[in-house]
Design a protein around this motif. Sequence first.
Motif, PDB file in Angstrom:
ATOM      1  N   LEU A 208      10.435 -55.775  63.529  1.00  0.00           N
ATOM      2  CA  LEU A 208      10.152 -54.362  63.823  1.00  0.00           C
ATOM      3  C   LEU A 208      10.122 -54.129  65.328  1.00  0.00           C
ATOM      4  N   TYR A 209       9.512 -55.041  66.044  1.00  0.00           N
ATOM      5  CA  TYR A 209       9.466 -54.919  67.507  1.00  0.00           C
ATOM      6  C   TYR A 209      10.875 -54.992  68.090  1.00  0.00           C
ATOM      7  N   SER A 210      11.679 -55.878  67.529  1.00  0.00           N
ATOM      8  CA  SER A 210      13.067 -55.974  67.997  1.00  0.00           C
ATOM      9  C   SER A 210      13.818 -54.668  67.757  1.00  0.00           C
ATOM     10  N   ARG A 211      13.553 -54.033  66.622  1.00  0.00           N
ATOM     11  CA  ARG A 211      14.242 -52.776  66.307  1.00  0.00           C
ATOM     12  C   ARG A 211      13.906 -51.676  67.304  1.00  0.00           C
ATOM     13  N   LYS A 212      12.720 -51.750  67.902  1.00  0.00           N
ATOM     14  CA  LYS A 212      12.350 -50.730  68.881  1.00  0.00           C
ATOM     15  C   LYS A 212      13.271 -50.749  70.090  1.00  0.00           C
ATOM     16  N   THR A 213      13.829 -51.903  70.389  1.00  0.00           N
ATOM     17  CA  THR A 213      14.686 -51.991  71.577  1.00  0.00           C
ATOM     18  C   THR A 213      16.164 -51.807  71.264  1.00  0.00           C
ATOM     19  N   ASN A 214      16.581 -52.181  70.044  1.00  0.00           N
ATOM     20  CA  ASN A 214      18.020 -52.075  69.748  1.00  0.00           C
ATOM     21  C   ASN A 214      18.345 -51.152  68.585  1.00  0.00           C
ATOM     22  N   GLY A 215      17.327 -50.644  67.919  1.00  0.00           N
ATOM     23  CA  GLY A 215      17.555 -49.683  66.849  1.00  0.00           C
ATOM     24  C   GLY A 215      18.096 -50.265  65.564  1.00  0.00           C
ATOM     25  N   ALA A 216      18.241 -51.574  65.496  1.00  0.00           N
ATOM     26  CA  ALA A 216      18.889 -52.174  64.335  1.00  0.00           C
ATOM     27  C   ALA A 216      17.885 -52.924  63.458  1.00  0.00           C
ATOM     28  N   GLY A 217      18.052 -52.771  62.157  1.00  0.00           N
ATOM     29  CA  GLY A 217      17.300 -53.604  61.233  1.00  0.00           C
ATOM     30  C   GLY A 217      17.946 -54.977  61.142  1.00  0.00           C
ATOM     31  N   GLN A 218      17.398 -55.828  60.303  1.00  0.00           N
ATOM     32  CA  GLN A 218      17.981 -57.158  60.130  1.00  0.00           C
ATOM     33  C   GLN A 218      17.386 -57.823  58.895  1.00  0.00           C
ATOM     34  N   HIS A 219      17.982 -58.934  58.526  1.00  0.00           N
ATOM     35  CA  HIS A 219      17.442 -59.725  57.433  1.00  0.00           C
ATOM     36  C   HIS A 219      16.483 -60.773  57.983  1.00  0.00           C
ATOM     37  N   VAL A 220      15.336 -60.916  57.355  1.00  0.00           N
ATOM     38  CA  VAL A 220      14.353 -61.930  57.720  1.00  0.00           C
ATOM     39  C   VAL A 220      14.180 -62.846  56.503  1.00  0.00           C
ATOM     40  N   ASP A 221      14.468 -64.104  56.691  1.00  0.00           N
ATOM     41  CA  ASP A 221      14.501 -65.078  55.588  1.00  0.00           C
ATOM     42  C   ASP A 221      13.251 -65.961  55.664  1.00  0.00           C
ATOM     43  N   VAL A 222      12.306 -65.763  54.743  1.00  0.00           N
ATOM     44  CA  VAL A 222      11.040 -66.509  54.754  1.00  0.00           C
ATOM     45  C   VAL A 222      10.982 -67.400  53.511  1.00  0.00           C
ATOM     46  N   GLY A 223      10.798 -68.697  53.725  1.00  0.00           N
ATOM     47  CA  GLY A 223      10.683 -69.646  52.619  1.00  0.00           C
ATOM     48  C   GLY A 223       9.268 -70.170  52.497  1.00  0.00           C
ATOM     49  N   GLN A 224       8.804 -70.313  51.260  1.00  0.00           N
ATOM     50  CA  GLN A 224       7.442 -70.804  51.034  1.00  0.00           C
ATOM     51  C   GLN A 224       7.282 -72.232  51.540  1.00  0.00           C
ATOM     52  N   TRP A 225       8.292 -73.047  51.315  1.00  0.00           N
ATOM     53  CA  TRP A 225       8.175 -74.454  51.716  1.00  0.00           C
ATOM     54  C   TRP A 225       8.099 -74.592  53.224  1.00  0.00           C
ATOM     55  N   LEU A 226       8.891 -73.792  53.985  1.00  0.00           N
ATOM     56  CA  LEU A 226       8.824 -73.895  55.448  1.00  0.00           C
ATOM     57  C   LEU A 226       7.549 -73.270  56.001  1.00  0.00           C
ATOM     58  N   SER A 227       7.022 -72.279  55.290  1.00  0.00           N
ATOM     59  CA  SER A 227       5.729 -71.736  55.717  1.00  0.00           C
ATOM     60  C   SER A 227       4.674 -72.821  55.646  1.00  0.00           C
ATOM     61  N   MET A 228       4.735 -73.642  54.616  1.00  0.00           N
ATOM     62  CA  MET A 228       3.753 -74.714  54.480  1.00  0.00           C
ATOM     63  C   MET A 228       3.971 -75.838  55.488  1.00  0.00           C
ATOM     64  N   VAL A 229       5.213 -76.265  55.628  1.00  0.00           N
ATOM     65  CA  VAL A 229       5.449 -77.405  56.514  1.00  0.00           C
ATOM     66  C   VAL A 229       5.148 -77.034  57.968  1.00  0.00           C
ATOM     67  N   SER A 230       5.216 -75.764  58.289  1.00  0.00           N
ATOM     68  CA  SER A 230       4.900 -75.332  59.653  1.00  0.00           C
ATOM     69  C   SER A 230       3.416 -75.434  59.957  1.00  0.00           C
ATOM     70  N   MET A 231       2.603 -75.613  58.928  1.00  0.00           N
ATOM     71  CA  MET A 231       1.158 -75.691  59.120  1.00  0.00           C
ATOM     72  C   MET A 231       0.623 -77.107  58.973  1.00  0.00           C
ATOM     73  N   ILE A 232       1.503 -78.070  58.729  1.00  0.00           N
ATOM     74  CA  ILE A 232       1.025 -79.435  58.525  1.00  0.00           C
ATOM     75  C   ILE A 232       0.491 -79.999  59.831  1.00  0.00           C
ATOM     76  N   ARG A 233      -0.402 -80.956  59.713  1.00  0.00           N
ATOM     77  CA  ARG A 233      -0.914 -81.642  60.898  1.00  0.00           C
ATOM     78  C   ARG A 233       0.230 -82.366  61.602  1.00  0.00           C
ATOM     79  N   PRO A 234       0.044 -82.849  62.801  1.00  0.00           N
ATOM     80  CA  PRO A 234       1.182 -83.330  63.589  1.00  0.00           C
ATOM     81  C   PRO A 234       1.799 -84.629  63.089  1.00  0.00           C
ATOM     82  N   ASN A 235       1.526 -85.007  61.873  1.00  0.00           N
ATOM     83  CA  ASN A 235       1.991 -86.303  61.397  1.00  0.00           C
ATOM     84  C   ASN A 235       3.506 -86.432  61.375  1.00  0.00           C
ATOM     85  N   ILE A 236       4.221 -85.338  61.041  1.00  0.00           N
ATOM     86  CA  ILE A 236       5.672 -85.423  61.023  1.00  0.00           C
ATOM     87  C   ILE A 236       6.187 -85.775  62.418  1.00  0.00           C
TER      88      ILE A 236
END
Length: 422
Positions: A208-236
Motif C-alpha cells: 500500500l505504501y508503495s502504491r502511494k508513490t507509483n499508483g500501482a497495485g501488485q500481487h503479494v505472495d504470502v506462504g504459511q511455511w515461510l512465515s513460520m521459518v522466518s520466526m525460527i531461532r537462529p539455528n538454521i
Amino acid sequence: MARFEPFREPPRALEGLKVVELPCLDTMPFLAASMAAKSFADFGAEVVKVEPPRTGSKERALGPFRDELPDPETGGLHLYLNTNKLGVTIDLENRRGRDLALDLLAPADIVFSPNRPELNEKLGIDWRTLTARFPKLIVVSITFFGAESPYRNLRGGDLVATHMSGVGYETPWHQVTDPSNQPPLKLGGRQSDYLTGYTAAAAAMCALYSRKTNGAGQHVDVGQWLSMVSMIRPNIGFYSHETPDSPSFQRLSTRSKRAAQWVYPCKDGWVSFSAGTDRFWRGAKKAMGNPEWMDSELFDTVLGRAAHIDAIEAGVIDWLSTQTRAGAFERAQAEHVPCFPVHSPAEVAGNEQYKARKFFIDLEHSAAREVRMPGAPCKFTRTPWRIVRGAPRLGEHNQKILGQRIGRSDAELAGLAAAGII
C-alpha cells in the motif's frame, strides 16, 4: 457565551481503506486471512468479509460456544476474528456469485485471498486475472506454500508449517537434548495461522505504501511455511553460515544445556526462571538468599556453570520448592532476574497486569450477548484501536453492500438468495 464542542470520536488510523476478505473454500480451516483482515478492520479500514451462504466461514464452527451450545453466530473464535467487519454471503463457485465478488473488488484497495492457486484459477479469481482487471488493487495470496512455488497446490496447514519450518524439531526449546529419543512437538492452537495473518497484513501495508508513490497495485505472495521459518531461532544460520568445526556449531550439535534457564516447579505450580548470564546469576544468588553452594568456584564462569548445570538446576529447584509462584516472581524480579509464573488460560484472563493494560474488552453482541475478548496488542495515542461493531451475523450486510453499494435491486437480491448464491 462559551459553548461545548460536540464530542467527536478520535480518528482511526486506516479510515478510508477498503479491504475485501475472500472465504477459504478448503475443507480444512485456515484462519490466516481472517486474522489479516481483522488487523485492518480494528484500526478503521472498511473490511467486507465474504462467506459461503448457509454455512459461513470455518471459524463459525470451531467455538468455543456459550453454554457449549453450537451456534454459528456465537462461537468465540468467530466473534474475535471478525470484529468491525461487514459480512456478506456469496457463492464463489457460482458464476453469478463471482460477478458479485468482482463488483466488490472494483473499488477495493486490498483483497486477501486464502485459497490454493489451482482453485483460484478454476474460478477465474487468480492473482494474474485480478491484478490485470484491477491495476490498483493489492492482491494478497495467502497459501500454505506460496502461490508461486513447486508446492503451490499441495495441502498444508498449521501442523505441516510447524514441522516444515523446523520449529517443531526442538520444541520445547532448551529441553530437547536428545532428538532421536525425544519426538518433535507442536505449539498449541493454530499459531502459524495467526502468524501468517500478521505477516500478510504487514506485507499488504508495504504494498500500500508503495502504491502511494507509483499508483500501482501488485500481487503479494504470502506462504504459511515461510512465515513460520522466518520466526525460527537462529539455528538454521548455524548450517548456512557456520563451519561444522566452529564452537557455536559444536555447541548446537551437542545440544547440551548451558544454563539454568527454563521452567521449574515451585510450591504452587511452575515459574519461568533464567540465571543464564553473569548478571542474572548474581541477581539469582541474591534472590535465593546467597546460598553457600553458589559460592563454589565451579560456578564462577559461564563455562563452569554449563559444565555443572545439573547441580545448579538441583539447587534452583530446591529453593523454588520453598517458594510460591508469586514469591519467586517478586524476589527474582527485585534483583532484575527474568522470572514469571506459568499461567493457565484462566489465569491470563484474570491477571492484574492484563487488567492494568486494559487488554481484555467487553462487548455487547446482538446474538452472543455479553462477550469478553482479547483487545489491542498495541496502543496508539492519536488513532486508537477500538471495536465499533461486533462480528457480523451471516449475511448481515448483504442489503447494505450488495444492494446499496454495488447496485443490485431488492428483486435481484431476492432471486440470488432463493438460488442459494447469496
